[in-house]
Motif scaffolding. Structure first.
Motif, PDB file in Angstrom:
ATOM      1  N   THR A  75      -8.901   5.069  -4.923  1.00  0.00           N
ATOM      2  CA  THR A  75      -9.413   4.087  -3.965  1.00  0.00           C
ATOM      3  C   THR A  75     -10.165   2.949  -4.650  1.00  0.00           C
ATOM      4  O   THR A  75      -9.904   1.775  -4.347  1.00  0.00           O
ATOM      5  CB  THR A  75     -10.269   4.767  -2.886  1.00  0.00           C
ATOM      6  OG1 THR A  75      -9.425   5.638  -2.135  1.00  0.00           O
ATOM      7  CG2 THR A  75     -10.899   3.759  -1.952  1.00  0.00           C
ATOM      8  N   ARG A 123      -7.584   0.592  -6.182  1.00  0.00           N
ATOM      9  CA  ARG A 123      -6.910  -0.213  -5.152  1.00  0.00           C
ATOM     10  C   ARG A 123      -7.823  -1.328  -4.661  1.00  0.00           C
ATOM     11  O   ARG A 123      -7.404  -2.483  -4.518  1.00  0.00           O
ATOM     12  CB  ARG A 123      -6.480   0.666  -3.980  1.00  0.00           C
ATOM     13  CG  ARG A 123      -5.781  -0.128  -2.864  1.00  0.00           C
ATOM     14  CD  ARG A 123      -5.477   0.740  -1.642  1.00  0.00           C
ATOM     15  NE  ARG A 123      -6.612   1.491  -1.168  1.00  0.00           N
ATOM     16  CZ  ARG A 123      -7.559   1.007  -0.345  1.00  0.00           C
ATOM     17  NH1 ARG A 123      -7.519  -0.227   0.060  1.00  0.00           N
ATOM     18  NH2 ARG A 123      -8.541   1.786   0.055  1.00  0.00           N
ATOM     19  N   GLU A 124      -9.087  -1.003  -4.427  1.00  0.00           N
ATOM     20  CA  GLU A 124     -10.039  -2.012  -3.948  1.00  0.00           C
ATOM     21  C   GLU A 124     -10.221  -3.120  -4.978  1.00  0.00           C
ATOM     22  O   GLU A 124     -10.275  -4.306  -4.628  1.00  0.00           O
ATOM     23  CB  GLU A 124     -11.375  -1.358  -3.608  1.00  0.00           C
ATOM     24  CG  GLU A 124     -11.283  -0.482  -2.373  1.00  0.00           C
ATOM     25  CD  GLU A 124     -12.526   0.369  -2.137  1.00  0.00           C
ATOM     26  OE1 GLU A 124     -13.404   0.440  -3.042  1.00  0.00           O
ATOM     27  OE2 GLU A 124     -12.620   0.976  -1.052  1.00  0.00           O
ATOM     28  N   TRP A 125     -10.289  -2.752  -6.271  1.00  0.00           N
ATOM     29  CA  TRP A 125     -10.400  -3.753  -7.326  1.00  0.00           C
ATOM     30  C   TRP A 125      -9.176  -4.670  -7.313  1.00  0.00           C
ATOM     31  O   TRP A 125      -9.305  -5.891  -7.397  1.00  0.00           O
ATOM     32  CB  TRP A 125     -10.537  -3.074  -8.694  1.00  0.00           C
ATOM     33  CG  TRP A 125     -10.684  -4.073  -9.810  1.00  0.00           C
ATOM     34  CD1 TRP A 125     -11.843  -4.569 -10.320  1.00  0.00           C
ATOM     35  CD2 TRP A 125      -9.621  -4.717 -10.524  1.00  0.00           C
ATOM     36  NE1 TRP A 125     -11.559  -5.472 -11.315  1.00  0.00           N
ATOM     37  CE2 TRP A 125     -10.215  -5.583 -11.455  1.00  0.00           C
ATOM     38  CE3 TRP A 125      -8.235  -4.632 -10.462  1.00  0.00           C
ATOM     39  CZ2 TRP A 125      -9.458  -6.373 -12.328  1.00  0.00           C
ATOM     40  CZ3 TRP A 125      -7.475  -5.413 -11.316  1.00  0.00           C
ATOM     41  CH2 TRP A 125      -8.085  -6.270 -12.248  1.00  0.00           C
ATOM     42  N   ALA A 126      -7.996  -4.076  -7.216  1.00  0.00           N
ATOM     43  CA  ALA A 126      -6.753  -4.863  -7.217  1.00  0.00           C
ATOM     44  C   ALA A 126      -6.702  -5.817  -6.027  1.00  0.00           C
ATOM     45  O   ALA A 126      -6.312  -6.980  -6.176  1.00  0.00           O
ATOM     46  CB  ALA A 126      -5.544  -3.935  -7.216  1.00  0.00           C
ATOM     47  N   GLU A 127      -7.114  -5.346  -4.863  1.00  0.00           N
ATOM     48  CA  GLU A 127      -7.126  -6.214  -3.681  1.00  0.00           C
ATOM     49  C   GLU A 127      -8.138  -7.342  -3.844  1.00  0.00           C
ATOM     50  O   GLU A 127      -7.873  -8.489  -3.494  1.00  0.00           O
ATOM     51  CB  GLU A 127      -7.433  -5.392  -2.435  1.00  0.00           C
ATOM     52  CG  GLU A 127      -6.304  -4.475  -2.031  1.00  0.00           C
ATOM     53  CD  GLU A 127      -6.676  -3.506  -0.911  1.00  0.00           C
ATOM     54  OE1 GLU A 127      -7.878  -3.432  -0.534  1.00  0.00           O
ATOM     55  OE2 GLU A 127      -5.767  -2.816  -0.420  1.00  0.00           O
ATOM     56  N   GLN A 128      -9.305  -7.032  -4.398  1.00  0.00           N
ATOM     57  CA  GLN A 128     -10.356  -8.028  -4.589  1.00  0.00           C
ATOM     58  C   GLN A 128      -9.936  -9.095  -5.590  1.00  0.00           C
ATOM     59  O   GLN A 128     -10.305 -10.258  -5.465  1.00  0.00           O
ATOM     60  CB  GLN A 128     -11.637  -7.341  -5.055  1.00  0.00           C
ATOM     61  CG  GLN A 128     -12.804  -8.286  -5.244  1.00  0.00           C
ATOM     62  CD  GLN A 128     -14.055  -7.557  -5.715  1.00  0.00           C
ATOM     63  OE1 GLN A 128     -14.068  -6.346  -5.879  1.00  0.00           O
ATOM     64  NE2 GLN A 128     -15.113  -8.303  -5.945  1.00  0.00           N
ATOM     65  N   HIS A 129      -9.164  -8.714  -6.599  1.00  0.00           N
ATOM     66  CA  HIS A 129      -8.816  -9.639  -7.683  1.00  0.00           C
ATOM     67  C   HIS A 129      -7.369 -10.120  -7.634  1.00  0.00           C
ATOM     68  O   HIS A 129      -6.897 -10.724  -8.604  1.00  0.00           O
ATOM     69  CB  HIS A 129      -9.111  -8.978  -9.027  1.00  0.00           C
ATOM     70  CG  HIS A 129     -10.577  -8.729  -9.232  1.00  0.00           C
ATOM     71  ND1 HIS A 129     -11.465  -9.725  -9.533  1.00  0.00           N
ATOM     72  CD2 HIS A 129     -11.303  -7.590  -9.137  1.00  0.00           C
ATOM     73  CE1 HIS A 129     -12.678  -9.221  -9.624  1.00  0.00           C
ATOM     74  NE2 HIS A 129     -12.604  -7.918  -9.389  1.00  0.00           N
ATOM     75  N   ALA A 130      -6.681  -9.915  -6.535  1.00  0.00           N
ATOM     76  CA  ALA A 130      -5.276 -10.332  -6.432  1.00  0.00           C
ATOM     77  C   ALA A 130      -5.126 -11.831  -6.676  1.00  0.00           C
ATOM     78  O   ALA A 130      -4.212 -12.265  -7.388  1.00  0.00           O
ATOM     79  CB  ALA A 130      -4.698  -9.952  -5.073  1.00  0.00           C
ATOM     80  N   MET A 154       0.856  -1.177   0.000  1.00  0.00           N
ATOM     81  CA  MET A 154       0.000   0.000   0.000  1.00  0.00           C
ATOM     82  C   MET A 154       0.891   1.225   0.000  1.00  0.00           C
ATOM     83  O   MET A 154       1.901   1.306   0.689  1.00  0.00           O
ATOM     84  CB  MET A 154      -0.874  -0.050   1.259  1.00  0.00           C
ATOM     85  CG  MET A 154      -1.858   1.074   1.339  1.00  0.00           C
ATOM     86  SD  MET A 154      -2.976   0.972   2.735  1.00  0.00           S
ATOM     87  CE  MET A 154      -3.961  -0.410   2.301  1.00  0.00           C
ATOM     88  N   SER A 155       0.502   2.184  -0.749  1.00  0.00           N
ATOM     89  CA  SER A 155       1.313   3.385  -0.850  1.00  0.00           C
ATOM     90  C   SER A 155       1.121   4.279   0.351  1.00  0.00           C
ATOM     91  O   SER A 155       0.124   4.211   1.053  1.00  0.00           O
ATOM     92  CB  SER A 155       0.978   4.165  -2.113  1.00  0.00           C
ATOM     93  OG  SER A 155      -0.258   4.823  -1.950  1.00  0.00           O
TER      94      SER A 155
END
Length: 100
Positions: free
Chosen positions: A71, A74-81, A1-2
């Motif tokens: 935001t 970031r949420e998309w990236a976390e959900q689809h990691a 996280m940045s």
């Protein structure tokens, strides 16, 4: 996280940021915060009466507007990691057969 994403929750001291951002060196964090400050994304407020000086970092209005836009990304990236990791695994070349 940045660091700017972390600052979305409010001001933080350098040591707090360093604890939360895993694997970052003090030098890399300092350089990143300086760049964000020079770009007008982060504000640095120093309290000189404390020894050593205490500095807090927070998002500027410009930084908050960027935070609002990034935001959802970031949420998309976390959900689809997991999906992204699985896709990469499918395309990873199989190990070469051992020569006999």
């Amino acid at each position: 996280m940045s660091s700017s994403a972390l600052l979305g929750g409010g001001p933080m001291r350098f040591t707090e940021l360093k604890k939360v951002v895993e694997g970052v060196t003090a030098k890399a964090l300092t350089e990143t915060l300086r760049t964000l400050e020079h770009d007008g994304i982060v504000d640095r407020v120093e309290t000189p009466s404390v020894t050593p000086p205490k500095a807090e970092y927070s998002l500027t209005p410009l930084g908050r507007s960027l935070f609002e836009v990034l935001t959802p990304v970031r949420e998309w990236a976390e959900q689809h990691a997991g999906d992204l990791a699985a896709a990469r695994q499918r395309y990873r070349p199989a190990p070469a057969a051992e020569a006999r």
